[in-house]
Design a protein around this motif. Structure first.
Motif, PDB file in Angstrom:
ATOM      1  N   LEU A  11       0.809  -1.210   0.000  1.00 32.48           N
ATOM      2  CA  LEU A  11       0.000   0.000   0.000  1.00 32.48           C
ATOM      3  C   LEU A  11       0.843   1.260   0.000  1.00 32.48           C
ATOM      4  N   SER A  12       2.098   1.147   0.387  1.00 33.25           N
ATOM      5  CA  SER A  12       2.981   2.312   0.440  1.00 33.25           C
ATOM      6  C   SER A  12       3.532   2.692  -0.931  1.00 33.25           C
ATOM      7  N   VAL A  13       3.352   1.842  -1.921  1.00 32.80           N
ATOM      8  CA  VAL A  13       3.822   2.114  -3.275  1.00 32.80           C
ATOM      9  C   VAL A  13       2.862   3.108  -3.926  1.00 32.80           C
ATOM     10  N   SER A  14       3.406   4.132  -4.581  1.00 35.38           N
ATOM     11  CA  SER A  14       2.530   5.098  -5.240  1.00 35.38           C
ATOM     12  C   SER A  14       1.942   4.497  -6.514  1.00 35.38           C
ATOM     13  N   GLY A  15       0.777   4.990  -6.889  1.00 34.53           N
ATOM     14  CA  GLY A  15       0.101   4.492  -8.082  1.00 34.53           C
ATOM     15  C   GLY A  15      -0.930   3.441  -7.732  1.00 34.53           C
ATOM     16  N   ARG A  16      -1.337   2.693  -8.711  1.00 25.79           N
ATOM     17  CA  ARG A  16      -2.353   1.654  -8.518  1.00 25.79           C
ATOM     18  C   ARG A  16      -1.733   0.404  -7.908  1.00 25.79           C
ATOM     19  N   VAL A  17      -2.426  -0.144  -6.932  1.00 28.71           N
ATOM     20  CA  VAL A  17      -1.975  -1.373  -6.285  1.00 28.71           C
ATOM     21  C   VAL A  17      -3.139  -2.349  -6.278  1.00 28.71           C
ATOM     22  N   PRO A  18      -3.176  -3.277  -7.231  1.00 31.52           N
ATOM     23  CA  PRO A  18      -4.288  -4.241  -7.246  1.00 31.52           C
ATOM     24  C   PRO A  18      -4.119  -5.286  -6.145  1.00 31.52           C
ATOM     25  N   LEU A  19      -5.194  -5.531  -5.428  1.00 28.47           N
ATOM     26  CA  LEU A  19      -5.246  -6.580  -4.417  1.00 28.47           C
ATOM     27  C   LEU A  19      -6.416  -7.479  -4.774  1.00 28.47           C
ATOM     28  N   SER A  20      -6.256  -8.778  -4.611  1.00 24.38           N
ATOM     29  CA  SER A  20      -7.349  -9.691  -4.936  1.00 24.38           C
ATOM     30  C   SER A  20      -7.271 -10.928  -4.054  1.00 24.38           C
ATOM     31  N   GLY A  21      -8.313 -11.723  -4.126  1.00 23.12           N
ATOM     32  CA  GLY A  21      -8.327 -12.982  -3.407  1.00 23.12           C
ATOM     33  C   GLY A  21      -8.838 -12.911  -1.986  1.00 23.12           C
ATOM     34  N   VAL A  22      -9.397 -11.788  -1.584  1.00 18.47           N
ATOM     35  CA  VAL A  22      -9.931 -11.669  -0.230  1.00 18.47           C
ATOM     36  C   VAL A  22     -11.323 -12.285  -0.215  1.00 18.47           C
TER      37      VAL A  22
END
Length: 99
Positions: A11-22
């Motif tokens: 989450l600390s990375v700038s830009g889009r951060v895709p998260l999935s599988g929750v």
């Protein structure tokens, strides 16, 4: 509560951060914590359909009643269909985009 410490570096990375599988249900507990960590940075969650959107919004209002959830409903017609979308769906989509 869910430990998001493993997600913090992503989450600390700038830009889009895709998260999935929750898993469903856990996302309603996790999304408010991620939003709290992000602060003013927008958070977008895409639901599979309008039924899941309604369920998730209700669950989030339970876990984080102060968190604003903007709903962007799906079209109620098919592409290239001769029927226009309903005025209610169109109004809700435009209101969400305006916010």
């Amino acid at each position: 509560m869910t430990d998001i410490s493993k997600l913090i570096p992503r989450l600390s990375v700038s830009g889009r951060v895709p998260l999935s599988g929750v898993p469903q249900g856990l996302d309603a507990m996790l999304l408010p914590r991620i939003a709290e960590h992000l602060g003013a940075v927008p958070l977008l969650h895409v639901c599979i359909d309008d039924q899941r959107l309604s369920t998730l919004a209700e669950q989030i209002s339970f876990f984080a009643p102060d968190l604003e959830v903007l709903r962007f409903p799906a079209w109620d017609c098919l592409p290239y269909d001769r029927v226009s979308p309903s005025a209610d769906v169109l109004a809700r989509r435009l209101a969400t985009l305006a916010q």
